[in-house]
Motif scaffolding. Structure first.
Motif, mmCIF file in Angstrom:
data_model
loop_
_atom_site.group_PDB
_atom_site.id
_atom_site.type_symbol
_atom_site.label_atom_id
_atom_site.label_comp_id
_atom_site.label_asym_id
_atom_site.label_seq_id
_atom_site.Cartn_x
_atom_site.Cartn_y
_atom_site.Cartn_z
ATOM 1 N N ASP A 77 0.832 -1.211 0.000
ATOM 2 C CA ASP A 77 0.000 0.000 0.000
ATOM 3 C C ASP A 77 0.859 1.250 0.000
ATOM 4 O O ASP A 77 1.811 1.358 0.773
ATOM 5 C CB ASP A 77 -0.923 0.011 1.220
ATOM 6 N N THR A 125 1.270 2.705 -4.707
ATOM 7 C CA THR A 125 0.862 1.359 -4.305
ATOM 8 C C THR A 125 1.398 0.378 -5.343
ATOM 9 O O THR A 125 1.276 0.619 -6.548
ATOM 10 C CB THR A 125 -0.667 1.261 -4.231
ATOM 11 N N ALA A 161 -0.892 3.613 -8.719
ATOM 12 C CA ALA A 161 -0.567 2.193 -8.595
ATOM 13 C C ALA A 161 0.427 1.774 -9.673
ATOM 14 O O ALA A 161 0.387 2.274 -10.797
ATOM 15 C CB ALA A 161 -1.826 1.337 -8.700
ATOM 16 N N ARG A 219 6.930 2.300 -3.410
ATOM 17 C CA ARG A 219 5.977 2.460 -2.310
ATOM 18 C C ARG A 219 6.404 3.602 -1.396
ATOM 19 O O ARG A 219 5.596 4.439 -0.985
ATOM 20 C CB ARG A 219 5.864 1.144 -1.543
#
Length: 273
Positions: free
Chosen positions: A20, A52, A25, A47
């Motif tokens: 996370d 993410t 992403a 990250r």
């Protein structure tokens, strides 16, 4: 595959991961016949920079390595696309990163998906030069299966280190492991599937409209700079090309170029998101 190597990939480092981060992403696809272990280090850096990260385990790899010949390009593309779609559901921007063989798979997926950006690290699209391709052209007409490791002295350091990179969960210094590797029989049809994955990826490149970052090591002997420069020429737009003093292991912390590669990827994402 009769070698029963899947048990050597029980360590969670070889399994899919989800880290996370933020609303951006990144889906990461490993190489051949690698595992998500190859992309974990760069994912941790991304990250920490606010993204993410989802590490894909391609079907038939890692713990499933003994069944790898049951899978094909469509299975690998589908796994990558499903991962992207999963991230698209609750993230503002989605990037796809493919390393080595995973680069070829990522190109196929990018041709079918809407992505915010594509990152290719030493992407595979062909094997060897004219001599190797000539040998393969003859081999594929004579044999139905091959034992590529049978005649190799796997105790030699250069072969052991190469196998450790190729099969990151396997210890080739063990006699039992070396015997299993020597016994591996590879269907010629499967090798053709792998080679075709790269060749057809090259054919798709001119159609891509996704912003792309292409990374290559100048000392890479697996995916040569000459091959990647040829791939780069096939892009018609939206390409950032970056060469660095490194070998094939661009995404490993042990690479002298690891920090520079991570920074290039982070900057590329920040310019787009």
């Amino acid at each position: 595959m009769s070698a029963q190597l899947g048990t050597y990939f029980s360590d969670p480092i070889h399994h899919p991961y989800h880290m996370d981060g933020g609303r951006t992403a990144v889906v990461l696809v490993h190489g051949f016949p690698g595992t998500p272990a190859e992309t974990r280090a760069v994912a941790e850096r991304l990250r920490n920079a606010g993204s993410t990260c989802l590490g894909v385990l391609l079907p038939g790899f890692g713990p499933q390595i003994d069944r790898i010949f049951e899978y094909s390009l469509e299975d690998w593309i589908d796994a990558s696309m499903r991962a992207v779609e999963k991230m698209r559901a609750d993230h503002e921007s989605v990037f796809l990163l493919g390393y080595s063989f995973g680069g070829a798979v990522a190109i196929h997926a990018a041709a079918r998906l809407q992505l915010d950006g594509l990152i290719l690290a030493a992407p595979f699209w062909r094997i060897g030069g004219p001599r190797e391709r000539l040998i393969w052209g003859v081999t594929r007409r004579i044999f139905t299966t091959l034992q590529p490791f049978r005649s190799l002295d796997l105790s030699r350091p250069e072969f052991a280190s190469g196998l450790a990179r190729m099969l990151p969960g396997v210890d080739p210094t063990q006699v039992e492991v070396r015997k299993k590797i020597k016994d591996i029989r590879v269907p010629v049809g499967f090798l053709e599937e792998v080679i075709s994955t790269g060749a057809t990826a090259m054919n798709l490149v001119p159609q891509l409209r996704t912003k792309t970052l292409l990374l290559q090591g100048r000392q890479d002997t697996v995916i040569t700079p000459a091959a990647t420069r040829e791939l780069a020429k096939a892009f018609t737009e939206n390409l950032d090309y970056f060469e660095t003093e490194a070998g094939h292991a661009l995404l490993e912390p042990s690479s002298t170029a690891f920090e520079a590669v991570c920074e290039m990827i982070i900057q590329f994402i920040s310019r787009i998101e």
